[in-house]
Structure formats: structure tokens, C-alpha cells
Design an enzyme around this catalytic site. Structure first.
Site, PDB file in Angstrom:
ATOM      1  CG  HIS A 217      -3.981  -3.669   2.785  1.00  0.00           C
ATOM      2  ND1 HIS A 217      -3.729  -3.084   4.140  1.00  0.00           N
ATOM      3  CD2 HIS A 217      -4.721  -2.371   2.016  1.00  0.00           C
ATOM      4  CE1 HIS A 217      -3.079  -2.264   3.673  1.00  0.00           C
ATOM      5  NE2 HIS A 217      -4.249  -1.672   2.797  1.00  0.00           N
TER       6      HIS A 217
ATOM      7  CB  CYS B  94      -1.127   0.051   0.781  1.00  0.00           C
ATOM      8  SG  CYS B  94      -2.265   1.126   0.946  1.00  0.00           S
TER       9      CYS B  94
ATOM     10  CD  GLU C 134      -3.668  -6.350   5.433  1.00  0.00           C
ATOM     11  OE1 GLU C 134      -3.816  -5.485   6.429  1.00  0.00           O
ATOM     12  OE2 GLU C 134      -2.325  -6.401   4.732  1.00  0.00           O
TER      13      GLU C 134
END
Length: 390
Positions: A361, A276, A363
Site C-alpha cells: 500500500h 494490492c 498510500e
């Protein structure tokens, strides 16, 4: 039972949406954006990348499963305000500790419900993200529009300094308050892969990182040393890390020259993974530039194609800026992934150095876990560097 109070949301173009107040009694200005995720309102509210933004959720009913400590991505909500179509009148989940309204009230964040979020989202898609004012206090539409217009632009703003940690610290793998163990639904094997026996030390720049990033790094074999955004290259190298991680964060990536300089100095020396805002920091460090998207990518269903493998992944995203493709032409950079909706850059790698990044992202797992192997790729990259293979 108390009667709900009126609230309003005013945009800089003079549009005003009326609704009902929940959360805190407050008036706040910010950038109005929308998120298309079907679930995950707590993760969205506590994502530091939303600092300075008032978030509109396109899912029609919000708040039905409440709020709990395990799902927080920061110590408290970081978004400035919340706009929803319907606020659930009840909380029905065994994990819930607070209702959404009580949670926002506790942290001083205002919310507005009974808004036509379809109409608002269409306006933002057609005209672009706008400055806005959300008020749950007595305020005239004219006053609210004036406050929206007076708010500073997102472009040119450094919000990283507002959300980064003040001091370095270690994200403890053995601290139960960090909730490092993956949530595992009964009868599944999700998240039960053992971490590698050999652990690597990673210096993780906190530009506004989500807690899930540290949790994923821990589960994939890393000892995570969290560093403030203003940490110098010399201070990072004193830690003698095996790798460098660059986190997500809010604001304009072009407004962070102090970070560009640090990353430029470090990437020739350390295997580096950025996501990001971290991806955008690598873009600037390698001589590229970024630009502001019309309405950004925010949601859990963004399709991304890997140009090297042909694989398409469903990703979670939250960003309003992107890498300018033309700015990296002729440099030692390979565009590895693109967004299939608008063909913007979603991934980069350096041709010679062990450096790679993604705009989304990895995660975040709002259902799909397509991007999770990127943490394994980072581990293997460090492993190869230590073995002298790269």
C-alpha cells in the site's frame, strides 16, 4: 461504572480464547488474521480489505488515542471484529472524538480484550489463518467452535461486491470532508510539496479502496473519478481518462473473473497502476494466477526489495493472497520487487505496455514514506504517454 462482560474467540481447530467484551453485543464469524502494526488501529478497522475478517492486533495496548473522522479509510469499520491484549481505559489525544469501544459499539462491531495475543498470533503463524467466531453474548465454547467451522472459506469468496461504491462519483479535491490536505506536524515539511500544475483524469476502480488512496492521487496531480467494480471497459473509455487506477480490496482475487476481463480489455489502451488487489487483477489479466498465503502480510514494517534498483523499502501491507511466480514465467511481465521475508512477488511491470503494480500500500505511511514516489511515477508515465514517448 459497569463491570465488563465476558467474551470468547473460538477457532475452527477447537481452540478457545476467553476475554472481556467491548464494542457491540454481537456474535460474528470470519477469518482470524493478525496485524503487526504498532499504531493505526482506526485505519486498520476501516480498511475495506478486512471485510469478512476478525483482526488480532499484536501491539499490547490499543485504544489510547481514540478515534477521529480524519483518519478513517471508509465511512465506517469494515473488519468484522477486533481482538486485543489490553484496551486502554482512557483516551488521551486532542484529535479524539470517540473512544474505540464507543466507536465499535456505534457500528455494531464486537471486540474482545484480555486475550493472549502472542499465543494467538503464534498459532496463526504455525497453523495458518483460520475461520473463527467472536462473541460478546452468552455463547458456549462448543457453539462458538461450530459457528467458526460453518463459516464460508475466504478462498473463492467475492467480497468486492460488498464494499465497492454503488455509483460513480468524483473525489472532490475542494471538499473539506475529504481531508485531502496532508497532516503536517508542526516544524516539519512533510506533505507540503505542491501538486503539478497540469492535472490528469484518472478512472479509479473501487474494489474496496481506502480514502487515503484518493487523497494521494489528488495531491499528486490527478482528478479522481471513482468507478464501481462492475463498471465495463466501454463505460470506462466513455469517460476518456488519461490513466487507470486499480485499488485494493477484500476476498479471493481468483474469484473475480468479471474484473479480470475488464482489466484485460483496458490495459492495452490506458496507462495503468494497480495496488494490492489491483496488482492481483493485473496478474490475472496478463495470464497469471494467485494463491493463498499461509497467514498473509499485514502490518506496517514489511521489507520489500526492488530488483531493478537494489533499493529496500519498508512498506505497509494487508493481503492474504499473492502472485504465483511460476504462472507469469514466459509472459511479457517483469517481476520488479520481492518480499524479503518470504520472497513472494511484490511488484510487476509489463515489458511493452505502460502498466505496473505493487502488492503493498503506497498510500499508507505508518512512519516510513518509502513508497510515496510511486504516485509520481504514475503521473510521469501518463505524461510520457500523452507526449507520445511510450
Amino acid at each position: 461504572m459497569s463491570q465488563p462482560k465476558p467474551a470468547l474467540l473460538a477457532l475452527e481447530d477447537g481452540s478457545v480464547f476467553h476475554g472481556l467484551a467491548f464494542g457491540a453485543d454481537a456474535t460474528i464469524a470470519g477469518e482470524c488474521v493478525f496485524n503487526t502494526s504498532m499504531t493505526g488501529y482506526q485505519e486498520i478497522l476501516t480498511d475495506p480489505s478486512y471485510f469478512g475478517q476478525i483482526v488480532t492486533l499484536t501491539a499490547p495496548m490499543i485504544g489510547n488515542y481514540g478515534v477521529n473522522p480524519e483518519d478513517a479509510e471508509a465511512a465506517g469499520p469494515k473488519a468484522s471484529g477486533l481482538v486485543v491484549r489490553e484496551l486502554s481505559p482512557v483516551v488521551s489525544n486532542w484529535r479524539a472524538k470517540l473512544s474505540l469501544g464507543d466507536y465499535l459499539r456505534k457500528h455494531g462491531i464486537p471486540g474482545i480484550s484480555e486475550v493472549d495475543t502472542r499465543a494467538l498470533t503464534k498459532k496463526l503463524r504455525v497453523d495458518g489463518a483460520m475461520k473463527c467466531c467472536l462473541s460478546t453474548l452468552p455463547l458456549s465454547p462448543a457453539e462458538a467452535v461450530a459457528q467458526a467451522k460453518a463459516w464460508r472459506d475466504m478462498a473463492g469468496s467475492d467480497y468486492v461486491k460488498d464494499v465497492s461504491c454503488a455509483q460513480p462519483y468524483v473525489w472532490r479535491s475542494d471538499d473539506p470532508d475529504n481531508f485531502n490536505t496532508a497532516y503536517q506536524p508542526v516544524g516539519t515539511h512533510f506533505g507540503d510539496a505542491p501538486a503539478p500544475a497540469q492535472r490528469f483524469r484518472v478512472a479509479a476502480f473501487d474494489y474496496g479502496a481506502k480514502y487515503s488512496i484518493y487523497r494521494k492521487l489528488v495531491r499528486h496531480g490527478f482528478d479522481v473519478h471513482v468507478m464501481p467494480a462492475g463498471t465495463t471497459a466501454e463505460q470506462i473509455l466513455e469517460l476518456q481518462p488519461d490513466g487507470l487506477f486499480l485499488s485494493n480490496g477484500p476476498g479471493d482475487p481468483a474469484a473475480l473473473p468479471y474484473i479480470h476481463q475488464t482489466v484485460t480489455a483496458l490495459i492495452p489502451q490506458l496507462p495503468t497502476f494497480g495496488i494490492c488487489l489491483g496488482h492481483q487483477m493485473i496478474t490475472h489479466a496478463l495470464g497469471g494466477s494467485t494463491f493463498k498465503l499461509k497467514f498473509g502480510h499485514r502490518g506496517g514494517n514489511q521489507p520489500v526489495k526492488n530488483l531493478e534498483t537494489g533499493k529496500v523499502s519498508i512498506t505497509a501491507q494487508n493481503h492474504g493472497f499473492a502472485t504465483d511466480t511460476h504462472s507469469i514465467e514466459g509472459k511479457s511481465i517483469v517481476v520488479t520487487e520481492v518480499n524479503l521475508n518470504d520472497h513472494t512477488v511484490e511488484g510487476l511491470r509489463h515489458k511493452e505496455l505502460p502498466v505496473f503494480s505493487v502488492q503493498y500500500h503506497p498510500e499508507a505511511a505508518p512512519g516510513p514514506n518509502d513508497a510515496d514516489p510511486l504516485f509520481t511515477d504514475f503521473y510521469r508515465m501518463i505524461e510520457q504517454r500523452k507526449a507520445g514517448k511510450i
